[in-house]
Scaffold this motif. Structure first.
Motif, PDB file in Angstrom:
ATOM      1  N   SER A 375      35.304  21.605   6.317  1.00 47.28           N
ATOM      2  CA  SER A 375      36.676  21.116   6.451  1.00 47.28           C
ATOM      3  C   SER A 375      37.413  21.179   5.119  1.00 47.28           C
ATOM      4  O   SER A 375      36.792  21.129   4.045  1.00 47.28           O
ATOM      5  N   PRO A 376      38.744  21.263   5.157  1.00 45.99           N
ATOM      6  CA  PRO A 376      39.530  21.232   3.910  1.00 45.99           C
ATOM      7  C   PRO A 376      39.280  19.970   3.097  1.00 45.99           C
ATOM      8  O   PRO A 376      39.296  20.011   1.865  1.00 45.99           O
ATOM      9  N   ASN A 377      39.051  18.846   3.784  1.00 45.67           N
ATOM     10  CA  ASN A 377      38.779  17.610   3.057  1.00 45.67           C
ATOM     11  C   ASN A 377      37.458  17.689   2.296  1.00 45.67           C
ATOM     12  O   ASN A 377      37.345  17.144   1.188  1.00 45.67           O
ATOM     13  N   THR A 378      36.464  18.363   2.889  1.00 46.95           N
ATOM     14  CA  THR A 378      35.195  18.550   2.185  1.00 46.95           C
ATOM     15  C   THR A 378      35.390  19.442   0.962  1.00 46.95           C
ATOM     16  O   THR A 378      34.806  19.195  -0.100  1.00 46.95           O
ATOM     17  N   VAL A 379      36.207  20.461   1.112  1.00 50.28           N
ATOM     18  CA  VAL A 379      36.528  21.319  -0.032  1.00 50.28           C
ATOM     19  C   VAL A 379      37.177  20.492  -1.136  1.00 50.28           C
ATOM     20  O   VAL A 379      36.808  20.602  -2.320  1.00 50.28           O
ATOM     21  N   LYS A 380      38.136  19.656  -0.767  1.00 49.69           N
ATOM     22  CA  LYS A 380      38.832  18.819  -1.746  1.00 49.69           C
ATOM     23  C   LYS A 380      37.852  17.909  -2.477  1.00 49.69           C
ATOM     24  O   LYS A 380      37.951  17.727  -3.700  1.00 49.69           O
ATOM     25  N   MET A 381      36.899  17.361  -1.745  1.00 45.14           N
ATOM     26  CA  MET A 381      35.903  16.485  -2.352  1.00 45.14           C
ATOM     27  C   MET A 381      35.063  17.241  -3.377  1.00 45.14           C
ATOM     28  O   MET A 381      34.795  16.756  -4.482  1.00 45.14           O
ATOM     29  N   HIS A 382      34.648  18.481  -3.018  1.00 43.87           N
ATOM     30  CA  HIS A 382      33.841  19.287  -3.935  1.00 43.87           C
ATOM     31  C   HIS A 382      34.633  19.657  -5.192  1.00 43.87           C
ATOM     32  O   HIS A 382      34.088  19.646  -6.306  1.00 43.87           O
ATOM     33  N   ILE A 383      35.916  19.995  -5.030  1.00 38.15           N
ATOM     34  CA  ILE A 383      36.721  20.366  -6.194  1.00 38.15           C
ATOM     35  C   ILE A 383      36.883  19.174  -7.135  1.00 38.15           C
ATOM     36  O   ILE A 383      36.802  19.316  -8.366  1.00 38.15           O
ATOM     37  N   SER A 384      37.075  17.994  -6.570  1.00 39.66           N
ATOM     38  CA  SER A 384      37.167  16.794  -7.403  1.00 39.66           C
ATOM     39  C   SER A 384      35.883  16.582  -8.191  1.00 39.66           C
ATOM     40  O   SER A 384      35.912  16.222  -9.376  1.00 39.66           O
ATOM     41  N   SER A 385      34.738  16.841  -7.537  1.00 44.38           N
ATOM     42  CA  SER A 385      33.448  16.705  -8.212  1.00 44.38           C
ATOM     43  C   SER A 385      33.316  17.719  -9.341  1.00 44.38           C
ATOM     44  O   SER A 385      32.826  17.403 -10.439  1.00 44.38           O
ATOM     45  N   VAL A 386      33.771  18.964  -9.094  1.00 43.46           N
ATOM     46  CA  VAL A 386      33.704  20.017 -10.119  1.00 43.46           C
ATOM     47  C   VAL A 386      34.529  19.625 -11.339  1.00 43.46           C
ATOM     48  O   VAL A 386      34.071  19.737 -12.490  1.00 43.46           O
ATOM     49  N   LEU A 387      35.755  19.179 -11.115  1.00 41.50           N
ATOM     50  CA  LEU A 387      36.629  18.813 -12.224  1.00 41.50           C
ATOM     51  C   LEU A 387      36.014  17.679 -13.044  1.00 41.50           C
ATOM     52  O   LEU A 387      36.086  17.687 -14.283  1.00 41.50           O
ATOM     53  N   ARG A 388      35.397  16.738 -12.347  1.00 38.40           N
ATOM     54  CA  ARG A 388      34.775  15.602 -13.043  1.00 38.40           C
ATOM     55  C   ARG A 388      33.555  16.058 -13.845  1.00 38.40           C
ATOM     56  O   ARG A 388      33.384  15.690 -15.007  1.00 38.40           O
ATOM     57  N   ARG A 389      32.699  16.890 -13.236  1.00 34.83           N
ATOM     58  CA  ARG A 389      31.474  17.341 -13.903  1.00 34.83           C
ATOM     59  C   ARG A 389      31.766  18.200 -15.128  1.00 34.83           C
ATOM     60  O   ARG A 389      31.068  18.131 -16.135  1.00 34.83           O
ATOM     61  N   LEU A 390      32.792  19.041 -15.029  1.00 39.59           N
ATOM     62  CA  LEU A 390      33.120  19.944 -16.119  1.00 39.59           C
ATOM     63  C   LEU A 390      34.157  19.367 -17.079  1.00 39.59           C
ATOM     64  O   LEU A 390      34.518  20.014 -18.060  1.00 39.59           O
ATOM     65  N   ASP A 391      34.627  18.153 -16.767  1.00 34.24           N
ATOM     66  CA  ASP A 391      35.626  17.483 -17.609  1.00 34.24           C
ATOM     67  C   ASP A 391      36.868  18.358 -17.759  1.00 34.24           C
ATOM     68  O   ASP A 391      37.380  18.596 -18.859  1.00 34.24           O
ATOM     69  N   ILE A 392      37.355  18.845 -16.602  1.00 32.29           N
ATOM     70  CA  ILE A 392      38.554  19.681 -16.551  1.00 32.29           C
ATOM     71  C   ILE A 392      39.677  18.841 -15.959  1.00 32.29           C
ATOM     72  O   ILE A 392      39.496  18.208 -14.909  1.00 32.29           O
ATOM     73  N   PRO A 393      40.843  18.832 -16.581  1.00 26.77           N
ATOM     74  CA  PRO A 393      41.904  17.937 -16.104  1.00 26.77           C
ATOM     75  C   PRO A 393      42.518  18.341 -14.764  1.00 26.77           C
ATOM     76  O   PRO A 393      42.796  17.478 -13.922  1.00 26.77           O
ATOM     77  N   THR A 394      42.761  19.643 -14.542  1.00 26.73           N
ATOM     78  CA  THR A 394      43.448  20.060 -13.325  1.00 26.73           C
ATOM     79  C   THR A 394      42.797  21.305 -12.727  1.00 26.73           C
ATOM     80  O   THR A 394      42.080  22.041 -13.401  1.00 26.73           O
ATOM     81  N   ARG A 395      43.099  21.537 -11.479  1.00 22.18           N
ATOM     82  CA  ARG A 395      42.554  22.683 -10.746  1.00 22.18           C
ATOM     83  C   ARG A 395      42.938  24.010 -11.405  1.00 22.18           C
ATOM     84  O   ARG A 395      42.144  24.946 -11.422  1.00 22.18           O
ATOM     85  N   LYS A 396      44.134  24.084 -11.965  1.00 26.09           N
ATOM     86  CA  LYS A 396      44.591  25.349 -12.543  1.00 26.09           C
ATOM     87  C   LYS A 396      43.798  25.729 -13.788  1.00 26.09           C
ATOM     88  O   LYS A 396      43.840  26.885 -14.228  1.00 26.09           O
ATOM     89  N   ASP A 397      43.056  24.786 -14.361  1.00 26.60           N
ATOM     90  CA  ASP A 397      42.243  25.067 -15.552  1.00 26.60           C
ATOM     91  C   ASP A 397      40.866  25.632 -15.198  1.00 26.60           C
ATOM     92  O   ASP A 397      40.088  25.955 -16.104  1.00 26.60           O
ATOM     93  N   LEU A 398      40.583  25.756 -13.908  1.00 28.58           N
ATOM     94  CA  LEU A 398      39.250  26.247 -13.485  1.00 28.58           C
ATOM     95  C   LEU A 398      38.981  27.672 -13.930  1.00 28.58           C
ATOM     96  O   LEU A 398      37.848  28.027 -14.248  1.00 28.58           O
ATOM     97  N   LYS A 399      40.021  28.493 -13.962  1.00 33.88           N
ATOM     98  CA  LYS A 399      39.795  29.939 -14.120  1.00 33.88           C
ATOM     99  C   LYS A 399      39.045  30.279 -15.406  1.00 33.88           C
ATOM    100  O   LYS A 399      38.184  31.166 -15.421  1.00 33.88           O
ATOM    101  N   LYS A 400      39.328  29.589 -16.508  1.00 29.19           N
ATOM    102  CA  LYS A 400      38.680  29.941 -17.769  1.00 29.19           C
ATOM    103  C   LYS A 400      37.208  29.561 -17.776  1.00 29.19           C
ATOM    104  O   LYS A 400      36.443  30.046 -18.615  1.00 29.19           O
ATOM    105  N   PHE A 401      36.804  28.686 -16.843  1.00 31.63           N
ATOM    106  CA  PHE A 401      35.398  28.292 -16.766  1.00 31.63           C
ATOM    107  C   PHE A 401      34.624  29.166 -15.784  1.00 31.63           C
ATOM    108  O   PHE A 401      33.435  29.386 -15.949  1.00 31.63           O
ATOM    109  N   MET A 402      35.286  29.631 -14.731  1.00 29.82           N
ATOM    110  CA  MET A 402      34.609  30.388 -13.689  1.00 29.82           C
ATOM    111  C   MET A 402      34.636  31.861 -14.050  1.00 29.82           C
ATOM    112  O   MET A 402      35.560  32.593 -13.733  1.00 29.82           O
ATOM    113  N   LEU A 403      33.617  32.295 -14.769  1.00 31.58           N
ATOM    114  CA  LEU A 403      33.577  33.634 -15.347  1.00 31.58           C
ATOM    115  C   LEU A 403      33.235  34.656 -14.294  1.00 31.58           C
ATOM    116  O   LEU A 403      32.383  34.436 -13.446  1.00 31.58           O
TER     117      LEU A 403
END
Length: 404
Positions: A375-403
């Motif tokens: 579900s989209p809500n499950t996706v949202k939950m996972h993205i929140s976890s990713v941002l927290r684990r990687l100490d990234i402030p926003t979703r748009k900052d993901l690209k520089k980490f996801m090589l």
């Protein structure tokens, strides 16, 4: 040959003794890109223990030309990759090779591609300084990739340094086919591991036609992968599918890689049905021999397709692939990006990593959810976890980490 196109369930022990195992163009000009020793006595290479600055020297007492002076003795680089065989008969193909050294190198290939890097490295290490260029290049390639999965980063770097030294050492006196092998392996290291290559590396139009069919197909995979990295997804697919269409005899190993790179291209064009077709083609070829390593190498780039296609129907096999993924990706990212690679490789689950990769490419939560059957809500939950684990402030900052 130059190809021109328009871009557009059972369980058993595998080679490592582990369970489970898998159940039953455009041609680019790359000129600008850029233990028992044979002879009977045991020798232990010290490559894994050497310092970063030390170099590997060619086997003492023999010159390269002594190994290649007789044209009838020329060997094939990556002999198993260059062997056509029926899926499920890889080991039979290995044992039928007449040359003992080629047979041992093919066995190392089999161990690596079936997810047994320890056994692959053990054999390959014996040939890292061999006087025969084909054997030495094959050993360096297998050893370097095995070391990535074994967290032997120094060994991987030294093996790739030996590849570069070998490429730089070839000249007009070196048999043409050996020069082609050197160019192909060096180009693969450049595109797949982002390592520098000598300035004088021949372009693809010169060396690809010289390669035997299996290595030629792998060379085309490298070109397709390069197009993918340049975000030329239509060209990536075109190169891969053209190579597959002209393949009259099945060479399983490079064919697996070609299907996987086509999968990557179609995912980025969001044509998931086509991507699924290619992934299943690769799976059908790979699973009879347990050739899972390529799936582990490409897990992040496959954009959740393994989860979507294999996780439900092949849960045990999927778990084994993920184990391979964790081992390989940790080493690869230490080579590719030592500053952020450890965090990304170690701190995310494979599902989180997959979702983060897709989000970094601009996929919406709805699209990611449909792709992964969550579900989209499950996706949202996972993205929140990713941002927290990687100490990234926003979703748009993901690209520089996801090589890529």
């Amino acid at each position: 040959m130059i190809i021109m196109i328009q871009g557009t369930k059972g369980q058993k022990s595998n080679a490592c003794g582990a369970k489970p195992v898998l159940s039953g163009i455009r041609i680019y000009d790359f000129g600008g890109l850029c233990k028992k020793r044979p002879g009977g006595h045991s020798v232990k290479s010290s490559v894994a223990n050497q310092g970063e600055e030390e170099k590997i020297s060619v086997e003492e007492g023999r010159t390269e030309m002594e190994y290649i002076s007789d044209e009838t003795q020329l060997r094939t680089a990556m002999p198993l990759m260059n062997t056509p065989y029926t899926p499920g008969k890889a080991l039979d193909a290995v044992e039928q090779m007449e040359d003992e050294d080629s047979r041992r190198m093919a066995r190392a290939e089999y161990y690596y591609f079936s997810g047994c890097p320890e056994r692959a490295a053990e054999i390959a290490e014996e040939y890292l300084t061999h006087g025969d260029i084909a054997l030495r290049l094959s050993a360096c390639w297998i050893y370097a990739y095995s070391c990535l999965s074994l967290d032997r980063i120094t060994g991987a770097r030294q093996a790739m340094a030996q590849v570069r030294a070998t490429v730089e050492s070839v000249d007009e006196n070196t048999p043409q086919i050996y020069r082609a092998y050197a160019a192909c392996i060096a180009l693969g290291a450049n595109v797949l591991l982002h390592l520098p290559v000598p300035e004088e590396l021949p372009d693809g139009k010169k060396f690809l036609p010289l390669l035997p069919p299996g290595l030629r197909l792998f060379g085309l995979y490298v070109q397709a992968h390069h197009a993918y990295l340049q975000q030329q997804y239509g060209n990536c697919i075109g190169i891969a599918e053209t190579a597959l269409s002209i393949e009259s005899t099945l060479y399983p190993i490079p064919t697996i890689y070609l299907h996987l790179v086509a999968t990557m291209g179609y995912i980025n064009l969001r044509q998931t049905d086509k991507a699924r077709e290619h992934l299943l083609e690769a799976w059908d070829i790979a699973r009879p021999d347990g050739m899972i390593e390529a799936f582990g190498e490409h897990h992040g780039l496959l954009g959740g397709m393994l989860e979507a296609v294999l996780r439900k129907d092949y849960p045990d096999d999927f778990k084994w692939i993920i184990d391979v993924t964790y081992r390989f990706s940790a080493g690869w990212r230490k080579i590719h990006n030592p500053d952020t690679g450890h965090q990304v490789a170690d701190d995310l689950t494979t599902m989180e990593f997959t979702i983060a990769m897709l989000a970094a490419r601009g996929w919406s939560n709805k699209e990611i959810g449909a792709h992964l059957n969550i579900s989209p809500n499950t996706v949202k939950m996972h993205i929140s976890s990713v941002l927290r684990r990687l100490d990234i402030p926003t979703r748009k900052d993901l690209k520089k980490f996801m090589l890529e």
